[in-house]
Write an enzyme that holds these catalytic residues in place. Structure first.
Site, PDB file in Angstrom:
ATOM      1  N   HIS A 277       0.861  -1.178   0.000  1.00 20.37           N
ATOM      2  CA  HIS A 277       0.000   0.000   0.000  1.00 20.37           C
ATOM      3  C   HIS A 277       0.902   1.234   0.000  1.00 20.37           C
ATOM      4  CE1 HIS A 277      -3.208  -2.619   2.205  1.00 20.37           C
ATOM      5  NE2 HIS A 277      -3.354  -2.707   0.895  1.00 20.37           N
ATOM      6  N   THR A 434       3.672   0.790   3.158  1.00 14.41           N
ATOM      7  CA  THR A 434       3.414  -0.055   4.321  1.00 14.41           C
ATOM      8  C   THR A 434       2.584  -1.251   3.853  1.00 14.41           C
ATOM      9  OG1 THR A 434       1.421   1.246   4.798  1.00 14.41           O
ATOM     10  CG2 THR A 434       3.438   1.853   5.960  1.00 14.41           C
ATOM     11  N   HIS A 435       2.483  -2.286   4.716  1.00 20.05           N
ATOM     12  CA  HIS A 435       1.638  -3.443   4.430  1.00 20.05           C
ATOM     13  C   HIS A 435       2.087  -4.136   3.146  1.00 20.05           C
ATOM     14  CE1 HIS A 435      -1.507  -0.438   6.179  1.00 20.05           C
ATOM     15  NE2 HIS A 435      -0.697  -0.866   7.118  1.00 20.05           N
ATOM     16  N   LEU A 436       2.847  -5.197   3.307  1.00 26.76           N
ATOM     17  CA  LEU A 436       3.472  -5.861   2.180  1.00 26.76           C
ATOM     18  C   LEU A 436       2.865  -7.249   1.992  1.00 26.76           C
ATOM     19  CD1 LEU A 436       7.107  -4.850   3.184  1.00 26.76           C
ATOM     20  CD2 LEU A 436       5.444  -3.541   1.862  1.00 26.76           C
TER      21      LEU A 436
END
Lengths: 499, 118
Positions: A277, A434-436
């Site tokens: 994201h 962020t958020h992978l």
């Protein structure tokens, strides 16, 4: 013994267990919890240290040096360098995230199953909902209490309401929050119910042992079966964890594929499909003090544009990063810092469809990813909407932080012009990811997936991957609850398979 | 004063910002930790920023004197020029980040700022 500090280990140590779990974030902790509660012997390996609440520091440099991977500067390289924000500590990123909790959106789940109906065997909506309910209950997920939200969160509500865009208090995994605004450095009061303080604690209470500061370097196999994990410690110790039943990889969408690749486990699209994201942020100056260092770090969100792949959240940091994000130099920077109490910052997370890759080259992990033209258009759209909401909430002007665009914009026409005509070069935008997700994809087709629908590796027996790297796509929303819920289902699947 | 401290002081004049300036001991402690834990890319980028901004730009940019013989207004003008130049703009951002890491490395100083800003 429930915790062994790897910094104390030297020499060669061999440990025997039933299940070896690599990674102690929400996924590793949730899986370990299920197995330990069922009576299995579980060892959890974590590369980072175990940092307790009283040791969390306010200044970003100190905090990030102790708890973030690469001081928060791990980069995805491409047409521009995009920082990847990951924790590196017991609990993974969960002790230093914004405590934002979302259930997996139904439309995302349905899209996964539409593409691969075999996923229903472990990821039925009913099973996922039940696991999510359990995680939310353990994490005390509740909407942010207005008493601790602070002015910065109230302003987002005012701005979104003025424009008729759906918004709400953020649901967070906290208990006893007093609005210190230090989520991203770790809560010194222990109010954040992160994975280490909940799921991992549950696992250790049922006999699991955590080795912190023990970085997994290799998964060993024998005749097509995962047999052990090798890890190294800062003092030169070499730890071998021999797993009788399973090796479980839950080290994040960057470190999980990297570990598989380093171990020679190249089956399938391991490392491919990297998604996240990417986000941009915008600051606004208000006539009355906002005092952004007070109140819940991320207490309010705008969800009315989620169907367009945009989600907005309040952002706050300590003075270090507030000042570092300002545009001035010298006296102009000093005056901006002096005025910092009047500034609020909001961030946008983009549900990007663009995919990158994780590779290991010469022993080093490399991530490549470039924002697409569509991503850039989304950045501009996000900045436009955040700016309009800030002006509607009473901001004097907003600072989009886009190279080549005026540092201060004061009306909606300028913001709409930014969306319409703003720069198309990725390097013009300060974006952080962020958020992978996605790099050890789960699926029924071994040519397109690394693990099966039941999380078992397609070719190596006794090997599981259970973190967000197995997610077929990103979620468009904050993933820690979904990650823990899916890993819980993975744990139950492993138990069922063992019976 | 080292070149890197000179750049930090010019990048964020603490007396104008209302922020307690770090002491010599705090600086030494910070730089020691910075060298130990900052990623190579950040250390290299900041080192390059110091070299180009403090050592090279005063001459290449037309000021004709070394950094230490320029006053605060000239430092500001030089930094603004760097911030506007492709390539150097990125190094200015790196320098700003490291400056903020140092200046705000003291929790007490941050709390004092919060109180006086109320």
């Amino acid at each position: 013994m429930s915790h062994v500090d790897g910094r104390t280990l030297t020499g060669s140590i061999v440990v025997d267990t039933d299940v070896a779990v690599v990674g102690s974030g929400p996924a590793g902790s949730a899986f370990a919890r299920v197995l330990a509660q069922a009576g299995a012997r579980v060892v959890v390996l974590e590369a980072g240290p175990w940092v307790h609440p009283e040791a969390f520091e306010l200044p970003s440099f100190r905090a990030m040096a102790a708890t973030y991977r690469g001081l928060g500067g791990t980069m995805a390289l491409g047409r521009t360098a995009t920082p990847l924000v990951q924790g590196r500590m017991v609990g993974g990123s969960s002790p230093i995230n914004g405590a934002i909790c979302w259930r997996m959106p139904r439309d995302v789940h349905d899209a996964w199953l539409a593409e691969d109906p075999a996923l229903v065997e472990q990821l039925s909506w009913e099973a996922l909902e039940q696991a999510t309910d359990e995680i939310e209950a353990r994490w005390n997920v509740q909407p942010t209490d207005p008493a601790v939200a602070g002015r910065k969160n109230a302003l987002m509500a005012i701005g979104a309401e003025a424009l008729g865009i759906e918004h709400r208090p953020i649901r967070r995994n906290v208990e006893g929050c007093v609005g210190l605004g230090r989520c991203l450095q770790g809560c010194p009061h222990g109010a954040k119910l992160s994975a280490d303080r909940t799921l991992l604690q549950d696992a250790t209470e049922h006999g699991a042992t955590v080795y912190s500061s023990a970085e997994a370097t290799h998964i060993g196999t024998h005749r097509g079966r995962a047999t052990h994990v090798e890890a190294r410690t800062p003092a030169g110790g070499r730890l071998t964890v021999r797993a009788r039943h399973a090796v479980v990889v839950a080290a994040s969408a960057v470190q999980s594929p990297a570990l598989l690749l380093r171990s020679g486990l190249h089956h399938g699209p391991v490392g491919h499909g990297f998604q996240g994201h990417p986000g941009v942020a915008l600051s606004g100056r208000f006539p009355e003090p906002v005092n952004p260092w007070h109140g819940a770090t991320q207490g309010h969100e705008v969800i009315g544009l989620r169907h367009e792949g945009l989600k907005f959240e309040v952002l706050s940091y300590d003075l270090t990063l507030i000042a570092a994000r300002m545009s001035g130099v010298g006296a102009s920077l000093a005056h901006q810092v002096h005025d910092a109490a009047h500034w609020a910052t909001w961030g946008a997370a983009v549900k990007s469809g663009t995919r990158g890759r994780v590779r290991v080259v010469l022993g080093k992990t490399w991530v490549t990813w470039s924002p697409s033209p569509q991503d850039i258009r989304q950045y501009r759209r996000a900045l436009r909407w955040m700016g309009e909401m800030m002006l509607a909430a009473g901001a004097d002007h907003v600072s989009p932080g886009v190279r080549g665009v005026a540092p201060q914009l004061g009306d909606v026409h300028a913001l709409r012009a930014l969306e319409r005509d703003g720069p198309s070069a990725p390097s013009a935008y300060r974006s952080v990811m962020t958020h992978l997700f996605g790099t050890c994809r789960m699926g029924s087709d071994p040519a397109r997936a690394v693990v099966r629908p039941d999380f078992r590796h397609h070719t190596v027996e006794g090997l599981y991957v259970v973190d967000s790297s197995v997610f077929p796509t990103n979620l468009g929303v904050n993933p820690q609850v979904s990650i823990a819920a899916v890993a819980t289902l993975a744990g139950r699947s492993a138990l069922a398979g063992a019976r | 004063m080292s070149d890197r401290d000179a750049l930090v002081d010019a990048m964020l004049p603490c007396h104008l910002a209302g922020v307690r300036a770090p002491s010599a001991a705090q600086r030494a402690d910070f730089w020691s930790r910075f060298e130990a834990v900052a990623p190579l890319t950040l250390r290299f980028g900041f080192g390059l920023a110091v070299l180009l901004i403090v050592r090279v730009m005063p001459w290449v940019g037309g000021w004709g004197r070394p950094w230490r013989r320029l006053g605060p207004e000239a430092h500001d003008a030089l930094l603004l020029r760097c911030a506007a130049l492709p390539g150097l703009a990125d190094l200015v951002e790196v320098a700003r980040l490291v400056t903020c890491f140092l200046v705000f490395d003291d929790a007490d100083a941050q709390h004092a700022f919060h109180e006086q800003a109320r």
